[in-house]
Design an enzyme around this catalytic site. Structure first.
Site, PDB file in Angstrom:
ATOM      1  N   ASP B  11       0.852  -1.187   0.000  1.00  0.00           N
ATOM      2  CA  ASP B  11       0.000   0.000   0.000  1.00  0.00           C
ATOM      3  C   ASP B  11       0.885   1.233   0.000  1.00  0.00           C
ATOM      4  O   ASP B  11       1.800   1.333   0.812  1.00  0.00           O
ATOM      5  CB  ASP B  11      -0.898   0.022   1.246  1.00  0.00           C
ATOM      6  N   ASP B 130     -13.841  -7.051  -3.903  1.00  0.00           N
ATOM      7  CA  ASP B 130     -13.944  -7.174  -2.452  1.00  0.00           C
ATOM      8  C   ASP B 130     -15.330  -7.717  -2.155  1.00  0.00           C
ATOM      9  O   ASP B 130     -16.327  -7.107  -2.568  1.00  0.00           O
ATOM     10  CB  ASP B 130     -13.801  -5.807  -1.767  1.00  0.00           C
TER      11      ASP B 130
END
Lengths: 197, 250
Positions: B11, B130
């Site tokens: 990230d 997701d």
């Protein structure tokens, strides 16, 4: 050393440029016949579709230029396929440097996904390009069409069937996989290409 | 044989990695490029860089990160986070990314998948999903898991496959961060259903979990972040373990 990359309408060439730069070479990207003929090495990279790529090359006379090159030439991925006689992709007449037709993978089981994508092993590597490469080394592939085994095969890989992972005939060399994305094994192969006699 | 892939995910916020690291002696542990190179040298098969920046300035910084990764790392990498239109994909590919992962934008406007696939090829188009298992089955979520939708995971994954996605990156929100293993049942259903590779994400805690994602879940690749970043699992050890378990890895 002057290294030229054939400039044409075939996808991402940044990774090839970067990989050569990591080996200390500053390649020129060109579609100029004289520049290609004068280079010490010519790289013919590519991702994309065979018929549009061949049309582009023919329109600019690059098909003849590539065929007649005398110095070491390295085709990568679609570059390798375009160096063959014919491709099933778009029923395309190709450069004919390697006298072998390109075929589409036919999945044998559900697990055989097309494109063949990821790290797979080289078997029976031989020749200039594969010098120092061991049996079973992994390299990175992304492709839906393949070159069958033939007398110019310089390394094999198994995916639904054994196919030509690399080809070599005189000054013409080619890989179906992406040496520029294949970590240290790929670097060795690119160095073999640059450093051959 | 085609190897199962191990993919660390980084990230990135304002050009720096967000999650802490204590696994290698890096000069700058926060530099995503240096971290990516370290993972590559350890035997990672691919890398994913997710831009979690909100600001415009941060986005420009991320493009610089992508350019530096492309110049310095010799394995394939995917970038994602905030890809909302074709121009974003083009910018990331021009910066040197091999693949681009699209998530909410594709769920909101599925034609984006067709556009990316026909313009740049399926191989660059990773569709990230997701999803959370609830009383009504697996449902897809938007905006990093913040907004629920009615869309069924398997239905959406199948549509994405048909529209030209090159891979599906499935994150189970039930399993993410819990470190009790990947969602193997859902993974197996996806790999039976789809004709493209499936990347497992969410739930890695121990080495056995990776094995199960491949053997029970039939995943083609497994992605993880914190177990690698915090040095709980080292990639060379993981590869050796998987090899001993009879799984083909590089």
């Amino acid at each position: 050393m002057k290294v030229a990359i054939v400039k044409y309408n075939a996808g991402n060439i940044y990774s090839v440029i970067h990989a050569l730069q990591r080996l200390g070479v500053e390649p020129v990207l060109t579609d100029d016949a004289a520049q290609l003929r004068e280079a010490d090495r010519v790289v013919f990279p590519g991702q994309g579709e065979a018929s549009t790529a061949m049309r582009y090359l023919r329109e600019r006379g690059l098909d003849r230029v590539i065929r007649e090159l005398q110095q070491p030439v390295l085709g990568i991925c679609i570059g390798q396929q375009l160096m063959c006689s014919h491709s099933e992709e778009g029923d395309t007449e190709c450069l004919g440097i390697f006298d072998v037709p390109v075929q589409r993978f036919v999945p044998q089981r559900h697990e055989d996904k097309v494109p063949h994508m990821g790290w797979n092993q080289l078997e029976r590597p031989k020749g200039t390009l594969m010098r120092g490469i061991g049996d079973g080394e992994f390299v990175y592939f992304v492709h839906s069409f393949y070159v069958p085994l033939c007398r110019q095969t310089a390394a094999e890989t198994q995916y639904t069937l054994p196919f030509s992972a690399a080809l070599e005939q005189g000054n013409f060399m080619a890989t179906q996989f992406h040496p520029e994305k294949s970590g240290s094994v790929g670097e060795r192969i690119l160095r073999n290409f640059l450093e051959q006699e | 044989m085609l190897a199962k892939r191990i993919i660390p995910c980084l990230d990135v916020k304002d050009g720096q990695t967000v999650k802490g690291t204590n696994f290698v002696n890096l000069r700058q542990a926060g530099d995503p490029v240096e971290l990516g190179r370290a993972y590559s040298e350890q035997g990672a098969d691919e890398l994913v860089f997710l831009d979690i920046t909100a600001s415009h300035e941060g986005r420009k910084t991320f493009a610089d990160v992508v350019r530096r990764v492309a110049a310095e790392v010799s394995i394939p990498f995917t970038v994602g986070g905030g890809i909302s239109e074709l121009a974003d994909v083009e910018r990331m590919l021009a910066a040197g990314a091999d693949k681009v992962s699209i998530n909410s934008a594709a769920l909101r406007r599925p034609e984006l998948i067709d556009e990316v696939a026909s313009r740049f090829g399926s191989q660059v188009c990773v569709v990230a999903i997701d999803a959370r298992l609830g009383p009504d089955g697996w449902r897809c979520y938007l905006n990093g898991g913040r907004i629920p939708t009615e869309r069924d995971l398997f239905d959406w994954a199948h549509e994405a496959n048909s529209r030209g996605a090159g891979e599906i990156l499935f994150t189970s929100m039930n399993h993410d961060g819990v470190k009790t293993g990947f969602a193997c049942e859902a993974l197996d259903r996806l790999s039976q259903l789809l004709t493209i590779p499936v990347i497992a994400s969410g739930g890695a805690g121990r080495m056995e979990h990776f094995r199960d994602a491949f053997t029970l879940g039939n995943a083609d690749a497994a992605l993880a972040a914190s177990v690698f970043h915090f040095g709980e699992i080292s990639i060379p050890e993981l590869k050796q373990y998987l090899r001993n378990e009879g799984i083909c890895v590089r």
